[in-house]
Design an enzyme around this catalytic site. Sequence first.
Site, PDB file in Angstrom:
ATOM      1  N   HIS A 173       0.935  -1.198  -0.026  1.00  0.00           N
ATOM      2  CA  HIS A 173      -0.124   0.077   0.049  1.00  0.00           C
ATOM      3  C   HIS A 173       0.900   1.311  -0.003  1.00  0.00           C
ATOM      4  CE1 HIS A 173       0.698  -0.831   4.320  1.00  0.00           C
ATOM      5  NE2 HIS A 173       0.315   0.562   4.555  1.00  0.00           N
TER       6      HIS A 173
ATOM      7  N   HIS B 264       1.612   3.957   2.049  1.00  0.00           N
ATOM      8  CA  HIS B 264       2.320   4.423   3.199  1.00  0.00           C
ATOM      9  C   HIS B 264       3.862   4.535   2.754  1.00  0.00           C
ATOM     10  CE1 HIS B 264      -1.087   4.061   6.285  1.00  0.00           C
ATOM     11  NE2 HIS B 264      -1.200   5.162   5.500  1.00  0.00           N
TER      12      HIS B 264
ATOM     13  N   ASP C 165       6.199   4.230   4.787  1.00  0.00           N
ATOM     14  CA  ASP C 165       6.842   2.950   5.497  1.00  0.00           C
ATOM     15  C   ASP C 165       6.811   1.662   4.621  1.00  0.00           C
ATOM     16  OD1 ASP C 165       4.513   2.687   6.353  1.00  0.00           O
ATOM     17  OD2 ASP C 165       5.104   2.005   8.162  1.00  0.00           O
ATOM     18  N   HIS C 166       6.120   1.710   3.601  1.00  0.00           N
ATOM     19  CA  HIS C 166       5.992   0.636   2.741  1.00  0.00           C
ATOM     20  C   HIS C 166       6.332   0.766   1.349  1.00  0.00           C
ATOM     21  CE1 HIS C 166       3.959  -2.283   5.562  1.00  0.00           C
ATOM     22  NE2 HIS C 166       3.662  -1.260   6.212  1.00  0.00           N
TER      23      HIS C 166
ATOM     24  N   HIS D 289      -7.436  -1.104   5.630  1.00  0.00           N
ATOM     25  CA  HIS D 289      -6.508  -0.118   6.135  1.00  0.00           C
ATOM     26  C   HIS D 289      -6.447   1.384   5.386  1.00  0.00           C
ATOM     27  CE1 HIS D 289      -2.631   0.708   7.950  1.00  0.00           C
ATOM     28  NE2 HIS D 289      -2.064   1.066   6.849  1.00  0.00           N
TER      29      HIS D 289
ATOM     30  N   ASP E 206      -0.134  -4.314   5.633  1.00  0.00           N
ATOM     31  CA  ASP E 206      -1.086  -3.789   6.986  1.00  0.00           C
ATOM     32  C   ASP E 206      -2.612  -3.941   6.380  1.00  0.00           C
ATOM     33  OD1 ASP E 206       1.473  -2.777   8.083  1.00  0.00           O
ATOM     34  OD2 ASP E 206       1.005  -0.843   7.725  1.00  0.00           O
TER      35      ASP E 206
ATOM     36  N   GLU F 103       1.439  -8.591   9.625  1.00  0.00           N
ATOM     37  CA  GLU F 103       1.887  -7.589  10.458  1.00  0.00           C
ATOM     38  C   GLU F 103       1.204  -7.962  12.009  1.00  0.00           C
ATOM     39  OE1 GLU F 103       0.113  -4.168  11.259  1.00  0.00           O
ATOM     40  OE2 GLU F 103      -1.848  -4.516  10.150  1.00  0.00           O
TER      41      GLU F 103
ATOM     42  N   HIS G 272       6.662  -6.696  11.882  1.00  0.00           N
ATOM     43  CA  HIS G 272       6.070  -5.435  12.442  1.00  0.00           C
ATOM     44  C   HIS G 272       5.397  -5.369  13.717  1.00  0.00           C
ATOM     45  CE1 HIS G 272       4.918  -2.348   9.354  1.00  0.00           C
ATOM     46  NE2 HIS G 272       5.966  -3.077   8.742  1.00  0.00           N
TER      47      HIS G 272
END
EC number: 3.1.27.-
Lengths: 962, 639
Positions: B78, B80, B82-83, B167, B188, B213, B453
């Site tokens: 996705h 975000h 951090d991904h 999410h 996530d 996660e 995670h």
Amino acid sequence: CSAHLRWELPQWQHEDLSTKKLRLTKPSKSAALHVDLCKATSPADALQYLLQFARKPVEVESVEGVVRILLEHYYKENDASVRLKIASLLGLLSKTAGFSPDCIMDDAINTLQNEKSHQVLAQLLDTLLVIGTKLTENPSVRMRLVEVACKHLTDSSHGVRNKCLQLIGCLGPVEKGVAKEAESQAAKDVQKIIGDHFNDQDPRVRTAAIKAMLQLHERGLKLQQAIYGQACKLLADDYEQVRSAAVQLIWVLSQLYPESIVPIPSSNEEIRLVDDAFGKICHMVSDGSWVVRVQAAKLLGSMQQVSSHFLEQTLDKKLMSDLRRKRTAHERAKELYSSGEFSSGRKWGDDAPKEEIDTGAVNLIESGACGAFVHGLEDEMYEVRIAAVEALCMLAQSSPSFAEKCLDFLVDMFNDEIEEVRLQSIHTMRKISNNITLREDQLDTVLAVLEDSSRDIREALHELLCCTNVSTKEGIHLALVELLKNLTKYPTDRESIWKCLKFLGSRHPTLVLPLVPELLSTHPFFDTPEPDMDDPAYIAVLVLIFNAAKSCPTMPALFSDHTFRHYAYLRDSLSHLVPPLRLPGRKLVSSPVSPSITPHEDPSQQFLHQSLERVYNLQHLDPQGIQELLEFTIRDLQRLGELQSELAGMADFTATYLQCQLLLIKALQEKLWNVAAPLYLKQNALASAAAKQILEETYKMEFMYSGVESRQVVIIHHMRLQAKALQLIVTARTTRGVEPLFGMCEKFLQEVDSFQRCFISELPQMQGSFVDKLLDLMPRLVTSKPSEVVKILQTTLRQSTFLHLPLPEQLHRASANIIEPTGESDNPLRFTSGLVVALDVDATLEHVQDPQGTVKVQVLYPDGQAQLIHPKPADFRNPGPGRHRLITQVYLSHTAWTEPCQIEVRLLLAYNSNRSKAAAKIAKSTWNESPEALPQPENGIEGTIPFSKPVKVYIMPKPARR
Amino acid sequence: MRGTLRRRAGAGRHRRSGVRAGQDVGRSCILVSIAGKNVMLDCGMHMGYNDDRRFPDFSYITQNGRLTDFLDCVIISHFHLDHCGALPYFSEMVGYDGPIYMTHPTKAICPILLEDYRKITVDKKGETNFFTSQMIKDCMKKVVAVHLHQTVQVDEELEIKAYYAGHVLGAAMFQIKVGCESVVYTGDYNMTPDRHLGAAWIDKCRPDLLITESTYATTIRDSKRCRERDFLKKVHETVERGGKVLIPVFALGRAQELCILLETFWERMNLKAPIYFSTGLTEKANHYYKLFITWTNQKIRKTFVQRNMFEFKHIKAFDRAFADNPGPMVVFATPGMLHAGQSLQIFRKWAGNEKNMVIMPGYCVQGTVGHKILSGQRKLEMEGRQIVSLSQFAHGIQGKVAPDSQHLCSPPLLLQLEVKMQVEYMSFSAHADAKGIMQLIRQAEPRNVLLVHGEAKKMEFLKQKIEQEFHVNCYMPANGETTTIFTNPSIPVDISLGLLKRETAIGLLPDAKKPKLMHGTLIMKDNSFRLVSPEQALKELGLAEHQLRFTCRVHIQDPRKEHETVLRVYNHLKGVLKDYSVQHLPDGSITVESILIQATAHSEDQGTKVLLVSWTYQDEELGSYLTSLLKKGLPQSSS
């Protein structure tokens, strides 16, 4: 043989049926088919013939012949698709009403023997199923078919196995005794046979097996408890249909053996079967497929034998945060409430986790019922949520303690994103409201929904508040404040809010008492200004107080002078909302109407009857006197209807009738008729207007009142006949020449004839009436000239007596009230000419029977153009008995106007005398044999009665811009 | 027939920086080797670092080879950061030219966030040696967009399939499959639906490994409804008494949820007070929300025909000047922790009035204004000018961020700000809680579970629970650690239809759950396995068929004539072997099924008859039984 005839020789149908008896021999049809099939050169051809053949019905006598021909071809046919079609035709033919398929059963079974194609086999089994269902009374036939099915259960095709199981399910022996008697193989335990297929490799067959089992259950076989274990395993199946069916099976078993004890796997404990099943179904509420979830949630509601311990678990969800126990918002709200510091603003960390929890004790996947409803109510699909709410409702109705517990969750559902769910939960809450008392914080949430823009929701909420128990006086105050807020925001809710406060007051007199001074803003020393009597909010407050005062005698002492005055006024004007009170220093206005008193003893009812009696008895007064008496009585009745809402329908009905009579008398006044011809003009105008009005009124009487019985219908029709006679007389005197009169006379005589046919049984009670006399003169009338007829009619009309109108038990006048559009807007609705604009129409209908068929919307444009709109059946809602609500959209369009203008929107009641009771009677008595032979205008609208006040809407079609 | 070959599915978690307490979650980047294929799952950056450590160490993957040669594909779950934050760095600067897979919404929104991130890093902080706009564009050209439940064939053997994950818009879980081995990576996900997205869903795909996660491994959350209700009630009350409501949010994700929530509430309750949304990033993002209606929840999808819920009726774009307007209003402003930007400006304007309210919809890092007011501080020291925070950028987007507080220090020019407005906290999180994780595991039925995670301690708890409830192995590797998982793959073998039919005809009904014994010849040729009938195998291999027969002589003392002996034997066998077809042939021999028995008189001793029993090796069982039976002799009574 009419059916036969129609099908062979359709052109003969309209000729005289009764005289010609035709005997057509049966081979004609089958022979034709035979020829066709033999002609067929290719399978595709044969298939075409069969398809054509299947489109036409086959009469009972020739079914067998046709079946034989088909079977003959079946054996010859090499192509599987043709055989398939033949097999399906056999099934269709066996369904023919009146045909007993036992003669073809053997042949059908034989065909199975050599069939190689699986599809054809499945179809043949389907045919056998049809045959079997037609011969359910014959156990040996059933046994034989079951045997056949068992034999084919080993087939490698799922379709065949499917059908076999279906067949066993539908026809398998249900009674124990039969199974023992029969020595044959099929007498084997059908349950065992079906149960063996629970593990079939094909999911479709597994589903069919479970369904067959359920079918056996439905047919009355007591399923064995042994299959419970198997069924439980099926809950973990990969396929949703299987799981869905398995849930049903488990539910059935839990209802059959609720008290049996089953072991809990991997422990030594044992629990009741119903509890175990409940836990398992609860588990399915979090299944991956929403179909299964809906199914599971629905079934939970009907498991009422479950232990309360398990039941309460469904609402339980242990919260934790970082392995520390946390309280739910519900628990916190409850605590705050019980500790007395409700409504403190929440701070950050308010919900901080408390005690540490033992990691071993936390069960993340509960095998039991834990939190099933918590999951169900939070589900993604609203279908599941609705099912969960329904189930919650059913369980709460049977368990008061559960009702108390589920309250928090129901209240939460009031804020669901989908209106249907909100509505459903409000209704649910209302249904269980006897078992519960709302806490203040819950009430707060409930009341917040009063601001909802949907009228349905608000009204449902008012209904809910009508029967809610509130625990504190603050609660009552809160409810009142919110309801008043609701009133200012949506003034159209007035009636509903008043009604709600009426019940709220009468349910909580002691809680209202301490609020009275504040609500009436009275002061011990100072006089406060008198509130405005027309203010709906003030009326709302008074309704609450007066209803509370009914069972709280100390309350009136707190009233100030103007309150008493207002009481008297409201008691008169809103008698259905304000109860009679025992006030100090004055007599009771009217004794409370206790339910034990029958309507006949009611004084107003008596008054009604007396005045009618008076009218009927005074036959021989001079015309002037009769007219006056009628006028007075009509006025009295109308006033009575206004005062006594229960009698309004009755009073209106009779008043209308008397009005008709009055019009008739006036129109027939001798003086005027004797005037020379040139002066007819005035008389004509009066008489023809009267005739027209009477006709209209009779239609109203017949179709606008619910509860009209055939006794009244006769009188109404009779009155209509008189009006028609009057019309004929008037026309005869004004038209020159006799030709048009011939037709009219004939038509009139026909109507008299049909009247006689319709109401032959009622005629004896109509001694001395117009029709009675007319029928005596009938032979003379038929042969007379029109001028003669008119003369006879005129004298008969004058001499005939006035018929007594018997009153039915209950009579309600249909009424409609358009809420939306309000007609108050000064902003014209602008749209481009030639295009359409949608106008929202919202109306309440009362006492309308079959509103879907009869209620229409009429739009009148300023140019006289009228448009009739038929609302969709789905636009009608039924909020209560006798009440309907129409919420629809009307499409308007017109060519361009230079300036905005008003159109009229009104509701009409469409009627069709062919559909009325009288017509039904005709059809039954005379045309019983072939009702379809009579060309009836189906769904035709004969006329319409406006039954709502018209509402004006300002619109402005603008010319299209180029 | 069951294959028992063993293969290795390796799954390694690639580097994750030190775990901080709280909700800190670092960059996500997982390398999976499955049946010889290497797949990289997510390519995230760490928000807390501004040096090399912010990106994963890609040299770890191949010591000194080209990444493109080593990796078969990259999958992004996705948008975000951090991904996906390290994606341009990875593909353009380190160098990767293979396919990158993500869903359509992710592909649409991801570049906006990357560009925003780049702008803040380069333009505001003046960093060099960072990826450029062009690099983002080039990187996005390598992206292949996938649909939900679409099976994408990456190469001949490797296939991937996306599942809905909740999410954020476009978040997906991916199933990676090679042959019959498979891995599911969740990214996530959220198992409870919210106001704009549905719940994650996966079918019973029974992967060999589920990588999930576990951010909230030790939390079970309360129902969302209470929180929503509280939130709405607070906003409603404040607006009713004429106050202004400030909701600091991050631009994407939760902001849309809250917007929908308020929008529908306004609609339902017929409210008139204006709602504003601070512009910028959000407008673009809302545009994509409008486009990807199929990715939202049931309600939005269903009502879309009448009205697209993201076409907000009540929510308008915010202008600086509106903050001073009289009367009630609700304003969504970024960033979410009140540490800078518009939200802080508005906060300073409104803080003095007790009628107003600020609602913090998420966690606030220590040192931010948000954190201060949440912990109850009513007097704030503010600098005269706007705070420039180095970590400001990140927090435009992410909820789970840990900016270092040192960046907040600035030269003093302090002002006292008294906070009279009400401060409320409302947590809306879009991660699955412990129950949700368990529910997903139950749905997918994996053979092994791997947790990523999360904090080790929390994961330990969940791991224990998973092992206990599902009886599957659970792993929780540390950063850089490789976990090897042995799988037990079934080997598909083609069977000829004729053989299958013949064999199934012999036994009872086939039963799906039980293994079935079959006779056939397994041919392993050219990497394919085929099960064929022996005859066909012989034909294919060009071999002549050899028959193996056992013969055995049994001596029987019987003085009678040969044919009488035969008759006796025949009667005896017929009596014993009721279930077999025993036949007396006209030539004087007896057959039992396919076993032949012939009797001859002994050449020397006429009183002894020699019974010749002959059978093929297929009938070995019956043959040896028969021999032993005959050896016992014939019953005397039969004479």
